[in-house]
Design a protein around this motif. Sequence first.
Motif, PDB file in Angstrom:
ATOM      1  N   GLY A   1       0.900  -1.351   0.097  1.00  6.69           N
ATOM      2  CA  GLY A   1      -0.025  -0.022   0.154  1.00  6.69           C
ATOM      3  C   GLY A   1       0.957   1.033   0.012  1.00  6.69           C
ATOM      4  N   SER A   2       0.075   2.421   0.068  1.00 13.62           N
ATOM      5  CA  SER A   2       0.909   3.779   0.186  1.00 13.62           C
ATOM      6  C   SER A   2       1.566   3.948   1.509  1.00 13.62           C
ATOM      7  N   PRO A   3       2.487   4.752   1.652  1.00 12.70           N
ATOM      8  CA  PRO A   3       2.993   5.089   2.809  1.00 12.70           C
ATOM      9  C   PRO A   3       2.310   5.642   3.862  1.00 12.70           C
ATOM     10  N   GLU A   4       1.145   6.285   3.506  1.00 16.93           N
ATOM     11  CA  GLU A   4       0.188   6.598   4.571  1.00 16.93           C
ATOM     12  C   GLU A   4      -0.682   5.502   5.045  1.00 16.93           C
ATOM     13  N   GLN A   5      -1.135   4.398   4.087  1.00 17.19           N
ATOM     14  CA  GLN A   5      -1.767   3.327   4.612  1.00 17.19           C
ATOM     15  C   GLN A   5      -0.756   2.476   5.512  1.00 17.19           C
ATOM     16  N   VAL A   6       0.491   2.358   5.134  1.00 17.98           N
ATOM     17  CA  VAL A   6       1.679   1.798   6.212  1.00 17.98           C
ATOM     18  C   VAL A   6       1.524   2.433   7.422  1.00 17.98           C
ATOM     19  N   ILE A   7       1.659   3.702   7.648  1.00 13.74           N
ATOM     20  CA  ILE A   7       1.413   4.450   8.971  1.00 13.74           C
ATOM     21  C   ILE A   7       0.065   4.148   9.490  1.00 13.74           C
ATOM     22  N   TYR A   8      -1.020   4.209   8.835  1.00 11.64           N
ATOM     23  CA  TYR A   8      -2.173   4.006   9.216  1.00 11.64           C
ATOM     24  C   TYR A   8      -2.384   2.743  10.140  1.00 11.64           C
ATOM     25  N   ALA A   9      -1.799   1.721   9.311  1.00 15.50           N
ATOM     26  CA  ALA A   9      -1.986   0.318   9.925  1.00 15.50           C
ATOM     27  C   ALA A   9      -1.046  -0.020  11.102  1.00 15.50           C
ATOM     28  N   GLN A  10      -0.164   0.803  11.631  1.00 12.51           N
ATOM     29  CA  GLN A  10       0.844   0.455  12.598  1.00 12.51           C
ATOM     30  C   GLN A  10       0.069   0.203  14.117  1.00 12.51           C
ATOM     31  N   PRO A  11      -0.757   0.945  14.457  1.00 10.10           N
ATOM     32  CA  PRO A  11      -1.510   0.546  15.779  1.00 10.10           C
ATOM     33  C   PRO A  11      -2.121  -0.783  15.674  1.00 10.10           C
ATOM     34  N   GLN A  12      -2.715  -1.218  14.626  1.00 12.44           N
ATOM     35  CA  GLN A  12      -3.145  -2.231  14.618  1.00 12.44           C
ATOM     36  C   GLN A  12      -2.155  -3.552  14.602  1.00 12.44           C
ATOM     37  N   ARG A  13      -1.272  -3.091  13.813  1.00 16.14           N
ATOM     38  CA  ARG A  13      -0.101  -4.183  13.324  1.00 16.14           C
ATOM     39  C   ARG A  13       0.482  -4.424  14.862  1.00 16.14           C
ATOM     40  N   MET A  14       0.775  -3.520  15.694  1.00 13.64           N
ATOM     41  CA  MET A  14       1.177  -3.411  17.028  1.00 13.64           C
ATOM     42  C   MET A  14       0.633  -4.319  18.019  1.00 13.64           C
ATOM     43  N   GLN A  15      -0.795  -4.087  17.873  1.00 15.48           N
ATOM     44  CA  GLN A  15      -1.749  -4.746  18.623  1.00 15.48           C
ATOM     45  C   GLN A  15      -1.708  -6.252  18.480  1.00 15.48           C
ATOM     46  N   ASP A  16      -1.701  -6.469  17.132  1.00 12.67           N
ATOM     47  CA  ASP A  16      -1.752  -7.826  16.592  1.00 12.67           C
ATOM     48  C   ASP A  16      -0.396  -8.739  17.263  1.00 12.67           C
ATOM     49  N   ALA A  17       0.663  -7.824  17.378  1.00 12.74           N
ATOM     50  CA  ALA A  17       1.860  -8.663  17.517  1.00 12.74           C
ATOM     51  C   ALA A  17       1.918  -8.758  19.128  1.00 12.74           C
ATOM     52  N   ILE A  18       1.432  -7.636  19.921  1.00 12.37           N
ATOM     53  CA  ILE A  18       1.273  -7.898  21.232  1.00 12.37           C
ATOM     54  C   ILE A  18       0.354  -9.027  21.822  1.00 12.37           C
ATOM     55  N   ASP A  19      -0.868  -9.051  20.955  1.00 13.38           N
ATOM     56  CA  ASP A  19      -1.651 -10.054  21.360  1.00 13.38           C
ATOM     57  C   ASP A  19      -1.264 -11.465  21.044  1.00 13.38           C
ATOM     58  N   LYS A  20      -0.311 -11.940  20.247  1.00  9.76           N
ATOM     59  CA  LYS A  20       0.160 -12.982  19.943  1.00  9.76           C
ATOM     60  C   LYS A  20       1.170 -13.409  20.996  1.00  9.76           C
ATOM     61  N   LEU A  21       1.970 -12.716  21.920  1.00 13.12           N
ATOM     62  CA  LEU A  21       2.651 -13.099  22.781  1.00 13.12           C
ATOM     63  C   LEU A  21       2.070 -13.997  23.690  1.00 13.12           C
ATOM     64  N   ALA A  22       2.981 -14.936  24.219  1.00 13.47           N
ATOM     65  CA  ALA A  22       2.744 -15.989  25.163  1.00 13.47           C
ATOM     66  C   ALA A  22       2.427 -15.579  26.466  1.00 13.47           C
ATOM     67  N   PRO A  23       1.475 -16.094  27.392  1.00 18.31           N
ATOM     68  CA  PRO A  23       1.485 -15.636  28.717  1.00 18.31           C
ATOM     69  C   PRO A  23       2.817 -15.762  29.350  1.00 18.31           C
ATOM     70  N   ARG A  24       2.973 -15.041  30.555  1.00 17.78           N
ATOM     71  CA  ARG A  24       4.415 -15.355  31.244  1.00 17.78           C
ATOM     72  C   ARG A  24       4.464 -16.593  31.786  1.00 17.78           C
ATOM     73  N   THR A  25       5.651 -17.154  32.220  1.00 16.07           N
ATOM     74  CA  THR A  25       5.661 -18.570  32.762  1.00 16.07           C
ATOM     75  C   THR A  25       5.830 -18.238  34.224  1.00 16.07           C
ATOM     76  N   PRO A  26       4.587 -19.001  34.925  1.00 15.93           N
ATOM     77  CA  PRO A  26       4.735 -18.522  36.562  1.00 15.93           C
ATOM     78  C   PRO A  26       5.859 -19.125  37.312  1.00 15.93           C
ATOM     79  N   GLY A  27       6.053 -18.716  38.395  1.00 20.46           N
ATOM     80  CA  GLY A  27       6.915 -19.585  39.197  1.00 20.46           C
ATOM     81  C   GLY A  27       8.583 -19.034  38.875  1.00 20.46           C
TER      82      GLY A  27
END
Length: 338
Positions: free
Chosen positions: A56-82
């Motif tokens: 896409g265009s540079p503007e579309q890339v910038i616009y997509a970043q908050p969702q791309r970051m949220q997707d990456a954060i959502d894919k993180l595994a839970p912390r290992t307890p203990g």
Amino acid sequence: MTRTPTRLFFAFSLAVALSAAAVGTDTQRPDAPAVAQSGSGDDDTDQPVIWPANVGSPEQVIYAQPQRMQDAIDKLAPRTPGKTNLYLISFAGDGEENVFRNEVEYVEKLFVERFDARGHVLTLVNNPNTLDRRPIASLSNLELAVDGLGKKLDPDDDVLMVFITTHGSRAHELYISLDPLPLDQIVPEDLADLFSDSPIKHRVFVISACYSGGFIDALKNDDTMIIAAARGDRASFGCGTTSDITDFGRAFFVDALNRTASFTDAFADAKKEIDIWETRDQQIHSLPQIATTPSIEASLKKWRDGFKPGPAVPFRAPPRERNKPSRPVGNKSSTEAR
């Protein structure tokens, strides 16, 4: 996060530079060392940055970043307890040279396979070839990453490492670029501001850039380790379009951290190795720096005690890629001094 006047100035300066690039005028990194300073003229210079056609265009890339970051954060595994968990943010700032992308992708692999960090790594990359699958390396995305991890980890027990690799200037700015996006440069106060209200207590910063020792004073506290590839008034080496990994990246991550899990011991080994290389090559010594405290050392020992390191992870440079071009955007000179 407060945007410092210095950072706003450099954001404006970069926007002006990008406007010049759009009409074919050469632009330079802020206060970038000349090629002659590095002692090498072997780099491929004046290569245009190719904007891929499939993102896409540079503007579309910038616009997509908050969702791309949220997707990456959502894919993180839970912390290992203990036990103490280590989380990693890797950040490749300059999109003109693959060496920085190579470095953060290797560090991601190293920490996943050897240091028990699977599912706990966020990798932010400025590179045309990763725009369709990685968040870009911007200060805004780094802020989102820190905020997101602050809600994922145990702030009183876990450790966050932030690894940044890019060019640095004598005025202590980190060069953040992905033409034609108008990205802000990063100064020491920006990194400090990211954590001013963060619950994350135990932090390790590794900054691989020229003059990166200039970030130490702004970041140090009783619970923080800072490792810098060079003293605040010295350049570091090993970048450029013909390089696969920086000298500091090779010495600290590839060589030293494949022998030990201790960041302090790895730094000592890397500093000796870099000194040998720079003496051999008759370079002005970069003088890597470390600032550490008993508190962060204790937290890192708890982390090491919670797992057995995996086998050594070799570094293999990825094959060079070519983008399907959309249009060239500007020309910038490369240098081996950073």
